[in-house]
Design an enzyme around this catalytic site. Sequence first.
Site, mmCIF file in Angstrom:
data_model
loop_
_atom_site.group_PDB
_atom_site.id
_atom_site.type_symbol
_atom_site.label_atom_id
_atom_site.label_comp_id
_atom_site.label_asym_id
_atom_site.label_seq_id
_atom_site.Cartn_x
_atom_site.Cartn_y
_atom_site.Cartn_z
ATOM 1 N N ASP A 62 1.695 12.811 10.284
ATOM 2 C CA ASP A 62 1.518 13.606 11.484
ATOM 3 C C ASP A 62 2.816 14.263 11.964
ATOM 4 O O ASP A 62 2.877 15.478 12.138
ATOM 5 C CB ASP A 62 0.937 12.723 12.601
ATOM 6 C CG ASP A 62 0.679 13.512 13.867
ATOM 7 O OD1 ASP A 62 -0.429 14.040 14.014
ATOM 8 O OD2 ASP A 62 1.599 13.625 14.714
ATOM 9 N N ALA A 89 -1.566 16.459 14.887
ATOM 10 C CA ALA A 89 -1.960 16.989 13.575
ATOM 11 C C ALA A 89 -3.152 16.229 13.016
ATOM 12 O O ALA A 89 -4.085 16.823 12.467
ATOM 13 C CB ALA A 89 -0.778 16.924 12.609
ATOM 14 N N ASP A 90 -3.138 14.910 13.152
ATOM 15 C CA ASP A 90 -4.259 14.100 12.677
ATOM 16 C C ASP A 90 -5.540 14.445 13.440
ATOM 17 O O ASP A 90 -6.615 14.620 12.852
ATOM 18 C CB ASP A 90 -3.957 12.611 12.859
ATOM 19 C CG ASP A 90 -2.863 12.114 11.927
ATOM 20 O OD1 ASP A 90 -2.602 12.777 10.914
ATOM 21 O OD2 ASP A 90 -2.279 11.061 12.226
ATOM 22 N N ILE A 91 -5.434 14.522 14.760
ATOM 23 C CA ILE A 91 -6.617 14.764 15.589
ATOM 24 C C ILE A 91 -7.175 16.161 15.326
ATOM 25 O O ILE A 91 -8.396 16.344 15.165
ATOM 26 C CB ILE A 91 -6.274 14.584 17.071
ATOM 27 C CG1 ILE A 91 -5.884 13.123 17.360
ATOM 28 C CG2 ILE A 91 -7.431 15.001 17.963
ATOM 29 C CD1 ILE A 91 -5.261 12.909 18.723
#
Length: 297
Positions: A62, A89-91
């Site tokens: 991330d 970034a992950d979400i």
Amino acid sequence: DLALLHRMVARADVLVQNLAPGAIDRLGLSADVIAEKFPRLIAINIVGYGQDTPYAAMRAYDMLVQAESGICAVTGTPDTPSKVGVSAADIATGMNAHAAILEALLAREKTGRGRIVEIAMFDAMADWMAVPLLHYEYAGRETQRYGLAHASIYPYRPYACRDGSVVVSIQQNNEWKRFCSVVLQRQDLFADERFATNAWRVANRTALDAEIEPIFAAIDCEEAINRLNEAQIAWGRVSAMRDLPHHKALRRTEVALPDGRRIAVPMPAGRSEGFATVPSVPALGADTDRIRSEFAA
């Protein structure tokens, strides 16, 4: 186990994987195999960077992707670039994958065929950077870091009162007029040519703050909020972590843990109270036997 996976895929609508590049191919589920053997399957391949780019094999986490995409360049204080405080970034990648799955399911209803979709973490963050990118390439303006102040709308920042801070947002000139007359009680500021438009207020933010900050510093938060409400100006508080559990807008739902405990988590957006009867987090391996039985050879 590999045979079990293939039996599961044969009956699945959607396959989501975020293994290292090439790993899914080695499991016998390359794009060519899926197209031939599982034509109705929607395969979502989550990667760090587009596989048609020189970054295809780069490791991606991330914060690395936030830094590479420029998110950190526009986040933080003038002196210190910062990452977003949650795994943005992950979400964002998960949200993009969810949207792509829904689109592919709708398309399959019409065509009868699935599709293979690549979702790159970098693409998610680059998309979020569209406005700074357009400003840079087409307006010749590089977005600076202003902490809790807005880069291109002003005043849109917190002001310190005697007992805390209140974030003020002025989006239009009629709001600016009401802000000057009702909140600041300084109609002369509205007449000041240096602050006549948003563009001029952004350019002269230091001079404008020198006029506004002492006014807020002389009153407490309650008085500031009363004036802002009277002037119909948008405002918000800068909540600390200790404030969130007690926030009046926070809606929650319960989740059961494997050990039987229940915890309260934020209600997912778009859900209403009672959308599920205490969803539970399964223990590791809780469904293994059931899955082996369901997909037995």
